[in-house]
Motif scaffolding. Structure first.
Motif, mmCIF file in Angstrom:
data_model
loop_
_atom_site.group_PDB
_atom_site.id
_atom_site.type_symbol
_atom_site.label_atom_id
_atom_site.label_comp_id
_atom_site.label_asym_id
_atom_site.label_seq_id
_atom_site.Cartn_x
_atom_site.Cartn_y
_atom_site.Cartn_z
ATOM 1 N N UNK A 63 0.485 -1.390 0.016
ATOM 2 C CA UNK A 63 -0.229 0.101 0.204
ATOM 3 C C UNK A 63 0.708 1.325 -0.072
ATOM 4 N N UNK A 64 0.442 2.268 -1.009
ATOM 5 C CA UNK A 64 0.871 3.414 -1.433
ATOM 6 C C UNK A 64 0.438 4.863 -0.425
ATOM 7 N N UNK A 65 0.778 5.874 0.450
ATOM 8 C CA UNK A 65 -0.151 6.502 0.655
ATOM 9 C C UNK A 65 0.127 7.848 -0.803
ATOM 10 N N UNK A 66 -1.393 7.900 -1.043
ATOM 11 C CA UNK A 66 -1.047 8.823 -2.423
ATOM 12 C C UNK A 66 -0.842 10.344 -2.429
ATOM 13 N N UNK A 67 -1.309 11.056 -0.894
ATOM 14 C CA UNK A 67 -0.131 11.845 -0.527
ATOM 15 C C UNK A 67 1.253 12.956 -0.663
ATOM 16 N N UNK A 68 1.631 11.321 0.318
ATOM 17 C CA UNK A 68 3.464 10.898 0.551
ATOM 18 C C UNK A 68 3.675 9.630 -0.193
ATOM 19 N N UNK A 69 4.454 9.801 -1.254
ATOM 20 C CA UNK A 69 4.924 8.171 -1.801
ATOM 21 C C UNK A 69 5.925 7.090 -1.057
ATOM 22 N N UNK A 70 6.443 8.301 -0.113
ATOM 23 C CA UNK A 70 7.634 7.716 0.654
ATOM 24 C C UNK A 70 6.684 6.743 1.783
ATOM 25 N N UNK A 71 5.279 7.231 2.063
ATOM 26 C CA UNK A 71 4.278 6.543 3.463
ATOM 27 C C UNK A 71 4.545 5.358 2.226
ATOM 28 N N UNK A 72 5.147 3.686 2.942
ATOM 29 C CA UNK A 72 4.399 2.706 2.272
ATOM 30 C C UNK A 72 3.774 1.070 3.415
ATOM 31 N N UNK A 73 3.485 0.524 3.673
ATOM 32 C CA UNK A 73 3.063 -0.604 3.994
ATOM 33 C C UNK A 73 3.050 -2.048 3.446
ATOM 34 N N UNK A 74 3.685 -2.499 3.440
ATOM 35 C CA UNK A 74 3.909 -3.886 2.727
ATOM 36 C C UNK A 74 3.446 -5.109 3.377
ATOM 37 N N UNK A 75 2.418 -6.204 2.518
ATOM 38 C CA UNK A 75 1.588 -6.944 3.454
ATOM 39 C C UNK A 75 1.979 -8.252 2.735
ATOM 40 N N UNK A 76 2.650 -9.137 3.220
ATOM 41 C CA UNK A 76 3.279 -10.724 2.559
ATOM 42 C C UNK A 76 2.268 -11.581 3.443
ATOM 43 N N UNK A 77 1.243 -12.164 3.177
ATOM 44 C CA UNK A 77 0.741 -13.371 3.871
ATOM 45 C C UNK A 77 0.820 -14.727 3.557
ATOM 46 N N UNK A 78 0.281 -15.386 3.915
ATOM 47 C CA UNK A 78 0.546 -16.987 3.092
ATOM 48 C C UNK A 78 -0.035 -17.485 4.050
ATOM 49 N N UNK A 79 -1.518 -18.352 2.269
ATOM 50 C CA UNK A 79 -2.214 -19.292 3.037
ATOM 51 C C UNK A 79 -1.774 -20.590 3.839
ATOM 52 N N UNK A 80 -2.555 -20.913 4.636
ATOM 53 C CA UNK A 80 -2.679 -22.023 5.226
ATOM 54 C C UNK A 80 -4.267 -22.810 4.925
ATOM 55 N N UNK A 81 -4.683 -22.483 5.061
ATOM 56 C CA UNK A 81 -6.425 -23.015 4.016
ATOM 57 C C UNK A 81 -7.539 -21.812 3.113
ATOM 58 N N UNK A 82 -7.726 -22.697 1.987
ATOM 59 C CA UNK A 82 -8.483 -22.460 1.432
ATOM 60 C C UNK A 82 -9.422 -22.927 0.497
ATOM 61 N N UNK A 83 -10.597 -22.498 0.407
ATOM 62 C CA UNK A 83 -11.554 -23.182 -0.451
ATOM 63 C C UNK A 83 -12.433 -22.251 -1.406
ATOM 64 N N UNK A 84 -12.209 -22.385 -2.461
ATOM 65 C CA UNK A 84 -12.438 -22.057 -3.701
ATOM 66 C C UNK A 84 -13.706 -21.232 -3.513
ATOM 67 N N UNK A 85 -13.669 -19.557 -3.376
ATOM 68 C CA UNK A 85 -15.034 -19.093 -3.126
ATOM 69 C C UNK A 85 -15.761 -19.518 -1.894
#
Length: 150
Positions: A63-85
């Motif tokens: 995610x990047x802040x629109x007003x100040x692109x130097x402000x960011x927040x990275x998300x790194x997720x790993x799926x442990x369970x998944x049932x499509x839909x």
């Protein structure tokens, strides 16, 4: 002695005017995720999004802040369970600027006569931070409503 490090999970239930397969796809299709994710004032550049929707797969974006692109927040997720839909469960590592936090995320997609009741559970949050996350999801879900209406 009292433990003052109490944590809590965020639980949000929201109904979307779209079938579960479309709402689920909005979380697993990189183009769609980039189009709606992030609270007002933040965006997710498509080039930062990578999704591999399978157990052991991942969902990564910044995610990047629109007003100040130097402000960011990275998300790194790993799926442990998944049932499509129906279900996405995983562990997220989120860069919040002052460090990295690890949280669990569970998304349930329930069919309600062609609409989707999404139940989100995320956490743990330290005291006082759950309300900001709730506000952020609410803002993001407003963008998702607009995407699903197209």
């Amino acid at each position: 002695m009292t433990d003052t490090t109490e944590t809590q999970d965020l639980v949000i239930t929201r109904v979307f005017d779209a079938p579960p397969e479309l709402v689920y796809r909005a979380f697993t299709d990189p183009d769609q995720l980039a189009a709606w994710f992030g609270p007002a004032g933040w965006s997710v550049p498509r080039a930062t999004v990578s999704v591999e929707a399978r157990v052991g797969g991942h969902q990564r974006f910044t995610m990047v802040n629109d007003a100040d692109p130097s402000m960011t927040s990275a998300v790194d997720a790993t799926f442990t369970e998944l049932v499509e839909n129906e279900l996405l469960v995983g562990t997220q590592r989120v860069d919040v600027g002052a460090g990295e936090i690890t949280m669990a995320l569970r998304l349930e997609f329930h069919d309600e006569e062609g609409r989707t009741r999404l139940v989100l559970r995320q956490g743990p949050f330290s005291p006082g931070t759950e309300s900001g996350a709730r506000e952020g999801w609410g803002s993001s879900f407003g963008k998702l409503d607009a995407l699903l209406a197209r």
